[in-house]
Design a protein around this motif. Sequence first.
Motif, PDB file in Angstrom:
ATOM      1  N   UNK A 247       0.835  -1.207   0.000  1.00 25.79           N
ATOM      2  CA  UNK A 247       0.000   0.000   0.000  1.00 25.79           C
ATOM      3  C   UNK A 247       0.868   1.254   0.000  1.00 25.79           C
ATOM      4  N   UNK A 248       1.896   1.284   0.853  1.00 26.27           N
ATOM      5  CA  UNK A 248       2.768   2.456   0.884  1.00 26.27           C
ATOM      6  C   UNK A 248       3.497   2.599  -0.446  1.00 26.27           C
ATOM      7  N   UNK A 249       3.923   1.487  -1.024  1.00 20.10           N
ATOM      8  CA  UNK A 249       4.594   1.548  -2.320  1.00 20.10           C
ATOM      9  C   UNK A 249       3.708   2.153  -3.387  1.00 20.10           C
ATOM     10  N   UNK A 250       2.423   1.771  -3.385  1.00 26.18           N
ATOM     11  CA  UNK A 250       1.485   2.313  -4.375  1.00 26.18           C
ATOM     12  C   UNK A 250       1.280   3.809  -4.171  1.00 26.18           C
ATOM     13  N   UNK A 251       1.194   4.245  -2.912  1.00 25.27           N
ATOM     14  CA  UNK A 251       0.998   5.669  -2.628  1.00 25.27           C
ATOM     15  C   UNK A 251       2.196   6.507  -3.083  1.00 25.27           C
ATOM     16  N   UNK A 252       3.384   5.936  -2.952  1.00 24.06           N
ATOM     17  CA  UNK A 252       4.613   6.663  -3.283  1.00 24.06           C
ATOM     18  C   UNK A 252       5.025   6.495  -4.736  1.00 24.06           C
ATOM     19  N   UNK A 253       4.300   5.660  -5.477  1.00 24.86           N
ATOM     20  CA  UNK A 253       4.706   5.383  -6.848  1.00 24.86           C
ATOM     21  C   UNK A 253       5.928   4.488  -6.909  1.00 24.86           C
ATOM     22  N   UNK A 254       6.121   3.659  -5.885  1.00 26.54           N
ATOM     23  CA  UNK A 254       7.285   2.766  -5.794  1.00 26.54           C
ATOM     24  C   UNK A 254       6.803   1.310  -5.732  1.00 26.54           C
ATOM     25  N   UNK A 255       5.890   0.970  -6.651  1.00 24.17           N
ATOM     26  CA  UNK A 255       5.268  -0.350  -6.610  1.00 24.17           C
ATOM     27  C   UNK A 255       6.264  -1.496  -6.768  1.00 24.17           C
ATOM     28  N   UNK A 256       7.189  -1.372  -7.694  1.00 25.40           N
ATOM     29  CA  UNK A 256       8.142  -2.468  -7.940  1.00 25.40           C
ATOM     30  C   UNK A 256       9.024  -2.709  -6.719  1.00 25.40           C
ATOM     31  N   UNK A 257       9.495  -1.643  -6.123  1.00 21.65           N
ATOM     32  CA  UNK A 257      10.338  -1.761  -4.929  1.00 21.65           C
ATOM     33  C   UNK A 257       9.548  -2.401  -3.785  1.00 21.65           C
ATOM     34  N   UNK A 258       8.311  -1.980  -3.621  1.00 23.64           N
ATOM     35  CA  UNK A 258       7.471  -2.513  -2.545  1.00 23.64           C
ATOM     36  C   UNK A 258       7.160  -3.992  -2.767  1.00 23.64           C
ATOM     37  N   UNK A 259       6.879  -4.364  -4.013  1.00 22.05           N
ATOM     38  CA  UNK A 259       6.547  -5.758  -4.312  1.00 22.05           C
ATOM     39  C   UNK A 259       7.705  -6.675  -3.973  1.00 22.05           C
ATOM     40  N   UNK A 260       8.921  -6.283  -4.327  1.00 23.87           N
ATOM     41  CA  UNK A 260      10.092  -7.108  -4.016  1.00 23.87           C
ATOM     42  C   UNK A 260      10.286  -7.225  -2.501  1.00 23.87           C
ATOM     43  N   UNK A 261      10.132  -6.107  -1.814  1.00 20.69           N
ATOM     44  CA  UNK A 261      10.314  -6.101  -0.366  1.00 20.69           C
ATOM     45  C   UNK A 261       9.271  -6.977   0.318  1.00 20.69           C
ATOM     46  N   UNK A 262       8.016  -6.867  -0.127  1.00 21.71           N
ATOM     47  CA  UNK A 262       6.945  -7.673   0.455  1.00 21.71           C
ATOM     48  C   UNK A 262       7.165  -9.158   0.182  1.00 21.71           C
ATOM     49  N   UNK A 263       7.584  -9.488  -1.023  1.00 16.92           N
ATOM     50  CA  UNK A 263       7.846 -10.886  -1.370  1.00 16.92           C
ATOM     51  C   UNK A 263       9.003 -11.461  -0.552  1.00 16.92           C
ATOM     52  N   UNK A 264      10.071 -10.683  -0.428  1.00 11.25           N
ATOM     53  CA  UNK A 264      11.226 -11.130   0.365  1.00 11.25           C
ATOM     54  C   UNK A 264      10.823 -11.370   1.816  1.00 11.25           C
ATOM     55  N   UNK A 265      10.009 -10.471   2.353  1.00  7.52           N
ATOM     56  CA  UNK A 265       9.543 -10.581   3.738  1.00  7.52           C
ATOM     57  C   UNK A 265       8.746 -11.875   3.919  1.00  7.52           C
ATOM     58  N   UNK A 266       7.802 -12.128   3.027  1.00 11.01           N
ATOM     59  CA  UNK A 266       6.955 -13.325   3.126  1.00 11.01           C
ATOM     60  C   UNK A 266       7.771 -14.605   2.972  1.00 11.01           C
ATOM     61  N   UNK A 267       8.727 -14.580   2.041  1.00 12.91           N
ATOM     62  CA  UNK A 267       9.550 -15.775   1.819  1.00 12.91           C
ATOM     63  C   UNK A 267      10.386 -16.110   3.059  1.00 12.91           C
ATOM     64  N   UNK A 268      10.948 -15.076   3.687  1.00 13.46           N
ATOM     65  CA  UNK A 268      11.769 -15.347   4.869  1.00 13.46           C
ATOM     66  C   UNK A 268      10.919 -15.857   6.027  1.00 13.46           C
ATOM     67  N   UNK A 269       9.726 -15.286   6.192  1.00 15.87           N
ATOM     68  CA  UNK A 269       8.822 -15.789   7.237  1.00 15.87           C
ATOM     69  C   UNK A 269       8.478 -17.256   6.996  1.00 15.87           C
ATOM     70  N   UNK A 270       8.210 -17.592   5.744  1.00 24.45           N
ATOM     71  CA  UNK A 270       7.886 -18.981   5.405  1.00 24.45           C
ATOM     72  C   UNK A 270       9.064 -19.899   5.718  1.00 24.45           C
ATOM     73  N   UNK A 271      10.264 -19.448   5.407  1.00 23.90           N
ATOM     74  CA  UNK A 271      11.453 -20.265   5.664  1.00 23.90           C
ATOM     75  C   UNK A 271      11.654 -20.485   7.160  1.00 23.90           C
ATOM     76  N   UNK A 272      11.425 -19.447   7.962  1.00 22.47           N
ATOM     77  CA  UNK A 272      11.561 -19.577   9.416  1.00 22.47           C
ATOM     78  C   UNK A 272      10.488 -20.516   9.958  1.00 22.47           C
ATOM     79  N   UNK A 273       9.266 -20.403   9.431  1.00 22.78           N
ATOM     80  CA  UNK A 273       8.176 -21.275   9.878  1.00 22.78           C
ATOM     81  C   UNK A 273       8.503 -22.745   9.596  1.00 22.78           C
ATOM     82  N   UNK A 274       9.120 -23.032   8.448  1.00 22.37           N
ATOM     83  CA  UNK A 274       9.449 -24.411   8.081  1.00 22.37           C
ATOM     84  C   UNK A 274      10.552 -24.996   8.964  1.00 22.37           C
ATOM     85  N   UNK A 275      11.295 -24.128   9.633  1.00 22.75           N
ATOM     86  CA  UNK A 275      12.382 -24.605  10.491  1.00 22.75           C
ATOM     87  C   UNK A 275      11.897 -24.921  11.906  1.00 22.75           C
ATOM     88  N   UNK A 276      10.610 -24.677  12.192  1.00 19.92           N
ATOM     89  CA  UNK A 276      10.068 -24.896  13.537  1.00 19.92           C
ATOM     90  C   UNK A 276       9.594 -26.328  13.725  1.00 19.92           C
TER      91      UNK A 276
END
Length: 289
Positions: free
Chosen positions: A132-161
Amino acid sequence: MRERRKRLSRLSGLTFLAGALLSAPVSAAPERVMSLNLCTDQLAMTLAEPEQLISVSFLARESDLSMLHEKAQDFPVNRGLAEEVFLEKPDLVVTGTYSLHNTTALLKRLGFRVEEFSFVQTLDTIPGEIRRMGALLGQEARAEKLADDFSRELDAIAKSQCDIRPTMIAYDQNGVALGSGTLADSVMQAAGFANLAADLGLVGVAPFPLEQVIAARPDVIVTSASEGTPTLGEHVPRHPAIAALPDTRIGAFVPAGAWSCGSPAVIEAVRALASLRAEIAPCPQDATQ
Protein backbone atom coordinates in the motif's frame (compact mmCIF):
# COMPACT_ATOMS: atom_id res chain seq x y z
CA MET A 1 -27.76 12.53 -45.01
CA ARG A 2 -27.90 15.16 -42.28
CA GLU A 3 -28.74 12.49 -39.67
CA ARG A 4 -25.84 10.37 -40.91
CA ARG A 5 -23.45 13.31 -40.55
CA LYS A 6 -24.68 13.83 -36.97
CA ARG A 7 -24.03 10.19 -36.13
CA LEU A 8 -20.56 10.37 -37.63
CA SER A 9 -19.88 13.54 -35.69
CA ARG A 10 -20.95 11.87 -32.43
CA LEU A 11 -18.83 8.82 -33.21
CA SER A 12 -15.82 11.03 -33.95
CA GLY A 13 -16.33 12.84 -30.67
CA LEU A 14 -16.51 9.57 -28.73
CA THR A 15 -13.44 8.27 -30.52
CA PHE A 16 -11.53 11.44 -29.64
CA LEU A 17 -12.66 11.22 -26.01
CA ALA A 18 -11.64 7.56 -25.76
CA GLY A 19 -8.27 8.36 -27.25
CA ALA A 20 -7.77 11.21 -24.84
CA LEU A 21 -8.61 8.99 -21.85
CA LEU A 22 -6.28 6.24 -23.03
CA SER A 23 -3.43 8.65 -23.61
CA ALA A 24 -3.96 10.58 -20.36
CA PRO A 25 -0.92 10.25 -18.10
CA VAL A 26 -1.22 8.06 -15.01
CA SER A 27 -1.32 10.13 -11.87
CA ALA A 28 2.25 11.06 -11.03
CA ALA A 29 3.93 9.93 -7.85
CA PRO A 30 3.80 12.59 -5.11
CA GLU A 31 6.92 14.73 -5.07
CA ARG A 32 6.59 16.03 -1.51
CA VAL A 33 5.58 13.53 1.18
CA MET A 34 5.35 14.08 4.95
CA SER A 35 5.10 11.28 7.50
CA LEU A 36 3.63 12.17 10.90
CA ASN A 37 3.81 8.78 12.59
CA LEU A 38 6.65 6.52 13.73
CA CYS A 39 5.30 3.51 11.84
CA THR A 40 4.63 5.33 8.59
CA ASP A 41 8.13 6.81 8.99
CA GLN A 42 9.62 3.31 8.80
CA LEU A 43 7.69 2.38 5.67
CA ALA A 44 8.25 5.71 3.94
CA MET A 45 11.98 5.84 4.66
CA THR A 46 12.32 2.29 3.31
CA LEU A 47 10.40 2.88 0.08
CA ALA A 48 10.54 6.57 -0.88
CA GLU A 49 13.18 8.25 -2.97
CA PRO A 50 15.34 10.42 -0.67
CA GLU A 51 14.17 13.68 -2.24
CA GLN A 52 10.54 12.52 -2.17
CA LEU A 53 10.25 12.37 1.61
CA ILE A 54 10.49 15.87 3.06
CA SER A 55 9.79 15.18 6.75
CA VAL A 56 9.40 12.36 9.28
CA SER A 57 8.20 12.37 12.88
CA PHE A 58 10.68 13.27 15.61
CA LEU A 59 10.30 9.72 16.99
CA ALA A 60 12.00 8.35 13.87
CA ARG A 61 15.32 9.50 15.35
CA GLU A 62 14.80 7.66 18.67
CA SER A 63 17.12 4.66 18.75
CA ASP A 64 14.90 2.80 21.24
CA LEU A 65 11.90 2.99 18.90
CA SER A 66 13.15 3.25 15.34
CA MET A 67 15.28 0.69 13.53
CA LEU A 68 16.01 3.43 10.99
CA HIS A 69 17.03 6.09 13.52
CA GLU A 70 20.35 6.70 11.76
CA LYS A 71 18.70 7.15 8.38
CA ALA A 72 16.19 9.51 9.97
CA GLN A 73 19.01 11.96 10.68
CA ASP A 74 18.94 12.80 6.96
CA PHE A 75 15.37 14.14 7.11
CA PRO A 76 13.78 17.16 8.77
CA VAL A 77 11.48 16.11 11.62
CA ASN A 78 8.00 17.17 12.67
CA ARG A 79 5.81 16.78 15.74
CA GLY A 80 2.64 15.93 13.88
CA LEU A 81 1.18 19.43 13.99
CA ALA A 82 -1.19 20.75 11.33
CA GLU A 83 0.72 24.03 11.26
CA GLU A 84 3.88 22.22 10.17
CA VAL A 85 2.07 20.48 7.33
CA PHE A 86 0.36 23.70 6.23
CA LEU A 87 3.72 25.48 5.92
CA GLU A 88 5.34 22.64 3.96
CA LYS A 89 2.42 22.13 1.52
CA PRO A 90 3.12 18.41 0.83
CA ASP A 91 1.39 16.48 -1.96
CA LEU A 92 0.76 13.58 0.42
CA VAL A 93 0.60 13.12 4.19
CA VAL A 94 0.94 9.62 5.65
CA THR A 95 0.09 8.98 9.28
CA GLY A 96 -1.36 6.44 11.69
CA THR A 97 -4.92 5.98 12.83
CA TYR A 98 -3.73 6.46 16.41
CA SER A 99 -1.90 9.70 15.69
CA LEU A 100 -3.30 13.13 16.60
CA HIS A 101 -6.90 12.89 15.45
CA ASN A 102 -7.42 16.66 15.50
CA THR A 103 -4.47 17.11 13.13
CA THR A 104 -5.74 14.49 10.70
CA ALA A 105 -9.28 15.87 10.61
CA LEU A 106 -8.07 19.46 10.19
CA LEU A 107 -5.71 18.56 7.37
CA LYS A 108 -8.48 16.79 5.51
CA ARG A 109 -10.76 19.81 5.92
CA LEU A 110 -7.99 22.02 4.53
CA GLY A 111 -7.85 19.84 1.42
CA PHE A 112 -4.62 17.94 2.07
CA ARG A 113 -4.39 14.37 0.87
CA VAL A 114 -4.03 12.29 4.03
CA GLU A 115 -3.60 8.50 4.06
CA GLU A 116 -3.93 6.72 7.40
CA PHE A 117 -2.35 3.38 8.30
CA SER A 118 -3.68 1.24 11.12
CA PHE A 119 -1.37 -0.12 13.81
CA VAL A 120 -0.39 -3.54 12.48
CA GLN A 121 -0.79 -6.30 15.06
CA THR A 122 0.19 -9.41 13.08
CA LEU A 123 3.05 -10.32 10.79
CA ASP A 124 0.82 -11.54 7.97
CA THR A 125 -0.61 -8.06 7.38
CA ILE A 126 2.77 -6.39 6.91
CA PRO A 127 3.27 -7.30 3.21
CA GLY A 128 -0.04 -5.59 2.44
CA GLU A 129 1.05 -2.46 4.30
CA ILE A 130 4.32 -2.44 2.35
CA ARG A 131 2.47 -2.72 -0.97
CA ARG A 132 0.00 0.00 0.00
CA MET A 133 2.77 2.46 0.88
CA GLY A 134 4.59 1.55 -2.32
CA ALA A 135 1.49 2.31 -4.38
CA LEU A 136 1.00 5.67 -2.63
CA LEU A 137 4.61 6.66 -3.28
CA GLY A 138 4.71 5.38 -6.85
CA GLN A 139 7.29 2.77 -5.79
CA GLU A 140 5.27 -0.35 -6.61
CA ALA A 141 8.14 -2.47 -7.94
CA ARG A 142 10.34 -1.76 -4.93
CA ALA A 143 7.47 -2.51 -2.55
CA GLU A 144 6.55 -5.76 -4.31
CA LYS A 145 10.09 -7.11 -4.02
CA LEU A 146 10.31 -6.10 -0.37
CA ALA A 147 6.94 -7.67 0.46
CA ASP A 148 7.85 -10.89 -1.37
CA ASP A 149 11.23 -11.13 0.36
CA PHE A 150 9.54 -10.58 3.74
CA SER A 151 6.95 -13.32 3.13
CA ARG A 152 9.55 -15.77 1.82
CA GLU A 153 11.77 -15.35 4.87
CA LEU A 154 8.82 -15.79 7.24
CA ASP A 155 7.89 -18.98 5.41
CA ALA A 156 11.45 -20.26 5.66
CA ILE A 157 11.56 -19.58 9.42
CA ALA A 158 8.18 -21.28 9.88
CA LYS A 159 9.45 -24.41 8.08
CA SER A 160 12.38 -24.61 10.49
CA GLN A 161 10.07 -24.90 13.54
CA CYS A 162 8.83 -28.00 15.33
CA ASP A 163 6.51 -28.87 18.22
CA ILE A 164 9.08 -27.94 20.86
CA ARG A 165 8.02 -24.43 21.91
CA PRO A 166 9.93 -22.78 24.78
CA THR A 167 7.98 -20.28 26.89
CA MET A 168 8.67 -16.56 26.78
CA ILE A 169 7.32 -13.38 28.29
CA ALA A 170 8.25 -9.92 27.03
CA TYR A 171 8.06 -6.53 28.73
CA ASP A 172 8.00 -3.25 26.86
CA GLN A 173 9.48 0.06 27.95
CA ASN A 174 6.61 0.94 30.31
CA GLY A 175 6.97 -2.29 32.25
CA VAL A 176 3.83 -3.90 30.84
CA ALA A 177 3.77 -7.39 29.40
CA LEU A 178 2.87 -8.04 25.76
CA GLY A 179 -0.08 -10.41 25.42
CA SER A 180 -2.20 -11.79 22.62
CA GLY A 181 -3.25 -9.46 19.82
CA THR A 182 0.09 -7.65 19.81
CA LEU A 183 2.75 -7.57 17.14
CA ALA A 184 5.22 -8.96 19.68
CA ASP A 185 2.98 -11.98 20.27
CA SER A 186 2.90 -12.62 16.52
CA VAL A 187 6.70 -12.39 16.39
CA MET A 188 7.13 -14.80 19.30
CA GLN A 189 4.87 -17.36 17.68
CA ALA A 190 6.62 -17.05 14.31
CA ALA A 191 9.98 -17.58 16.01
CA GLY A 192 8.78 -20.79 17.68
CA PHE A 193 8.02 -19.57 21.20
CA ALA A 194 4.88 -19.80 23.33
CA ASN A 195 3.93 -16.40 24.75
CA LEU A 196 3.40 -17.02 28.47
CA ALA A 197 1.40 -13.82 28.97
CA ALA A 198 -0.99 -14.71 26.13
CA ASP A 199 -1.33 -18.32 27.31
CA LEU A 200 -2.31 -17.07 30.77
CA GLY A 201 -5.03 -14.84 29.36
CA LEU A 202 -3.41 -11.43 28.88
CA VAL A 203 -4.84 -9.57 25.88
CA GLY A 204 -3.00 -6.53 24.53
CA VAL A 205 -0.56 -4.81 26.89
CA ALA A 206 -1.01 -4.66 30.66
CA PRO A 207 0.86 -5.19 33.92
CA PHE A 208 1.48 -8.86 34.60
CA PRO A 209 1.78 -10.32 38.14
CA LEU A 210 5.33 -11.27 39.02
CA GLU A 211 3.97 -14.16 41.09
CA GLN A 212 2.62 -15.78 37.91
CA VAL A 213 5.95 -15.33 36.15
CA ILE A 214 7.81 -16.94 39.04
CA ALA A 215 5.33 -19.83 39.24
CA ALA A 216 5.46 -20.44 35.46
CA ARG A 217 9.27 -20.30 35.25
CA PRO A 218 9.48 -19.16 31.61
CA ASP A 219 12.46 -20.17 29.55
CA VAL A 220 13.05 -16.58 28.41
CA ILE A 221 12.16 -13.12 29.71
CA VAL A 222 12.66 -10.34 27.15
CA THR A 223 13.40 -6.89 28.54
CA SER A 224 13.15 -3.69 26.52
CA ALA A 225 16.31 -2.85 24.60
CA SER A 226 16.97 0.77 25.47
CA GLU A 227 20.12 2.77 24.95
CA GLY A 228 20.94 5.24 27.69
CA THR A 229 17.72 5.98 29.57
CA PRO A 230 16.61 3.16 31.93
CA THR A 231 13.04 1.91 31.50
CA LEU A 232 10.47 0.03 33.57
CA GLY A 233 10.72 -2.73 30.99
CA GLU A 234 14.26 -3.34 32.18
CA HIS A 235 13.52 -2.86 35.88
CA VAL A 236 10.61 -5.31 36.34
CA PRO A 237 12.52 -8.52 35.52
CA ARG A 238 15.30 -7.50 37.92
CA HIS A 239 13.14 -8.45 40.90
CA PRO A 240 15.28 -10.76 43.08
CA ALA A 241 12.75 -13.59 42.87
CA ILE A 242 12.83 -13.51 39.06
CA ALA A 243 16.57 -13.04 38.87
CA ALA A 244 16.92 -16.17 41.01
CA LEU A 245 15.08 -18.42 38.55
CA PRO A 246 17.81 -20.94 37.72
CA ASP A 247 16.99 -21.80 34.12
CA THR A 248 15.41 -18.59 32.86
CA ARG A 249 17.32 -16.43 30.40
CA ILE A 250 16.74 -12.71 30.89
CA GLY A 251 17.85 -10.04 28.46
CA ALA A 252 17.11 -7.70 25.56
CA PHE A 253 17.11 -10.39 22.91
CA VAL A 254 15.17 -8.28 20.40
CA PRO A 255 17.00 -5.40 18.65
CA ALA A 256 15.81 -2.00 19.83
CA GLY A 257 12.83 -0.80 17.82
CA ALA A 258 12.49 -4.04 15.87
CA TRP A 259 8.92 -4.75 16.92
CA SER A 260 7.74 -1.20 17.59
CA CYS A 261 5.96 -1.12 14.22
CA GLY A 262 4.66 -3.37 11.49
CA SER A 263 7.42 -2.51 9.07
CA PRO A 264 9.91 -4.66 7.14
CA ALA A 265 12.35 -4.17 10.03
CA VAL A 266 10.27 -6.46 12.26
CA ILE A 267 11.90 -9.40 10.46
CA GLU A 268 14.99 -8.55 12.57
CA ALA A 269 13.00 -9.43 15.70
CA VAL A 270 11.83 -12.72 14.18
CA ARG A 271 15.39 -13.62 13.15
CA ALA A 272 16.79 -12.83 16.59
CA LEU A 273 14.20 -14.87 18.47
CA ALA A 274 14.30 -17.75 15.98
CA SER A 275 18.06 -17.95 16.50
CA LEU A 276 17.61 -17.89 20.29
CA ARG A 277 14.96 -20.58 20.11
CA ALA A 278 17.21 -22.83 18.00
CA GLU A 279 19.95 -22.37 20.60
CA ILE A 280 17.95 -23.16 23.73
CA ALA A 281 15.59 -25.82 22.34
CA PRO A 282 16.86 -27.18 19.02
CA CYS A 283 14.48 -29.26 16.95
CA PRO A 284 15.38 -32.90 16.23
CA GLN A 285 17.17 -33.14 12.90
CA ASP A 286 14.29 -34.88 11.18
CA ALA A 287 11.48 -32.73 12.68
CA THR A 288 11.67 -30.01 10.07
CA GLN A 289 12.35 -32.18 7.03
